[in-house]
Design an enzyme around this catalytic site. Structure first.
Site, PDB file in Angstrom:
ATOM      1  N   ALA A   6       0.809  -1.211   0.000  1.00 36.28           N
ATOM      2  CA  ALA A   6       0.000   0.000   0.000  1.00 36.28           C
ATOM      3  C   ALA A   6       0.844   1.263   0.000  1.00 36.28           C
ATOM      4  O   ALA A   6       0.510   2.247  -0.671  1.00 36.28           O
ATOM      5  CB  ALA A   6      -0.944  -0.007   1.213  1.00 36.28           C
ATOM      6  N   ASP A   7       1.943   1.240   0.736  1.00 42.97           N
ATOM      7  CA  ASP A   7       2.804   2.420   0.824  1.00 42.97           C
ATOM      8  C   ASP A   7       3.245   2.903  -0.554  1.00 42.97           C
ATOM      9  O   ASP A   7       3.403   4.103  -0.794  1.00 42.97           O
ATOM     10  CB  ASP A   7       4.063   2.117   1.644  1.00 42.97           C
TER      11      ASP A   7
END
Length: 383
Positions: free
Chosen positions: A165-166
């Site tokens: 996700a980052d």
């Protein structure tokens, strides 16, 4: 048009006309806003403290680069030359590069902290700031490596570059910024291709939130109380990244509605998960999993809400109370009198039960998130 004047124009647009489905300033609730001078003081207190405590620029990896995305927004709203110079020194120290391998045949995009991991997003987030500095200075040297790396990446057949996700915060804005610089539509097409892959392995349709990566997808992984385990900072990266994409994406772009729909659904779910104290816990939907204050996720969410309100993409009546409550936490609890920003969960990838996160827990990326939120709050209240 330079970066600063463009941003000023974008902030002003919602006041000029009504966007579909959004409120105008005339319909805002009668709710007191923070004093502009007080917001500016808190922003500068936090950033001055960080730069005084960390006078030497670090490497170009993600944790320093994330700070600089906030530092640049602080510069845009304050015009403080020291802030600009700090990011210029950082770029110069890193030769305007991320990972430095000059052998494309060895470039990788799995996790790695050495120079062959050129295609790994944690080494590409630095390009966001380099592009901003290019827009200010006109010095093309600052973006030559960014162009080289991203053009090489887009020429490959792979789509699975963003597997955590980052990475959506790290690289999505790089691609929209480079589109703005070059006008090359391929940046937007590949952005959508890579985002589609990320959604396929991490996105939860029911909540609109993103699991941190495929290891944490429910029901194979659960929180302590058997719930879906959404990591606050992970979803903070996504929410803030979508705001940055929407800022630079053309209004009539064919994929804009998709990004906007996900952004708005996240806003709705996150508002319901906010704690009475204004913050979000590390496991968003299971507060008991890792209870207590956490600043980095909260700051990214605050930035995302305020950007949406400022730009007419989120309903002001609905979400301004959420943003004001979270800003109160950030500015009165997380921010110390000294300027230290505390309660930042250390580097990691999940909500860890019993992990110590206290008033002395600080980190560069969390300060960067605070600066993003403070800059958007200042834009809101100075109007």
């Amino acid at each position: 048009m330079n970066t600063l004047s463009l941003r000023t124009l974008l902030i002003a647009l919602p006041a000029l006309f009504t966007l579909s489905g959004c409120t105008t300033p005339d319909s805002q609730p009668d709710q007191p806003l923070p004093d502009p001078d007080a917001v500016l003081e808190k922003l500068t207190r936090a950033n001055d403290y960080w730069q005084e405590e960390n006078p030497e620029p670090g490497w170009a990896f993600w944790e320093h680069a994330a700070y600089h995305t906030g530092n640049m927004e602080a510069y845009f709203v304050t015009g403080d030359q020291d802030y600009l110079d700090y990011s210029l020194r950082w770029g110069e120290r890193n030769d305007w590069m991320g990972a430095k391998s000059d052998q494309p045949s060895e470039w990788k995009y799995s996790y790695g902290e050495t120079d062959e991991f050129v295609l790994f997003g944690d080494w590409q987030i630095c390009f966001q700031t380099y592009i901003d500095l290019y827009e200010i200075t006109g010095d093309r040297e600052k973006i030559e490596r960014a162009l080289e790396v991203m053009e090489y990446q887009m020429a490959t057949d792979a789509s699975d570059y963003w597997w955590w996700a980052d990475g959506l915060y790290m690289v999505m804005p790089v691609m929209t910024k480079l589109y703005q610089v070059t006008g090359d539509e391929l940046y937007l097409e590949k952005l959508h291709e890579y985002f589609t892959y990320a959604k396929s392995i991490m996105y939860d349709e029911e909540t609109g939130l993103f699991f941190r990566d495929a290891k944490y997808v429910y029901p194979e992984h659960k929180s302590l109380n058997g719930r879906k385990d959404f990591w606050a900072r992970g979803d903070g990266w996504v929410f803030a990244g979508l705001a940055k994409v929407l800022e630079d994406l053309p209004e009539n772009h064919k994929h804009r509605d998709e990004y906007l729909g996900i952004y708005r659904k996240m806003a709705d779910t996150l508002a319901q998960a906010q704690q009475p104290g204004g913050y979000w816990t590390r496991s968003l939907l299971d507060p008991e999993h890792a209870p207590g204050y956490e600043t980095s996720g909260t700051a990214f969410f605050t930035y995302g809400y305020l950007w949406g309100i400022n730009n007419g993409e989120l309903d002001r009546d609905t979400y301004l109370p959420v943003a004001l409550k979270s800003w109160e936490y950030l500015s009165e609890t997380a921010l110390k009198d000294s300027g230290m920003v505390g309660y930042i969960q250390p580097i990691g990838e999940r909500a860890i039960p019993d992990q110590v996160v206290d008033a002395d827990s600080t980190a560069n990326f969390g300060v960067g998130a605070f600066l993003l939120a403070a800059s958007e709050m200042y834009r809101l209240v100075e109007q």
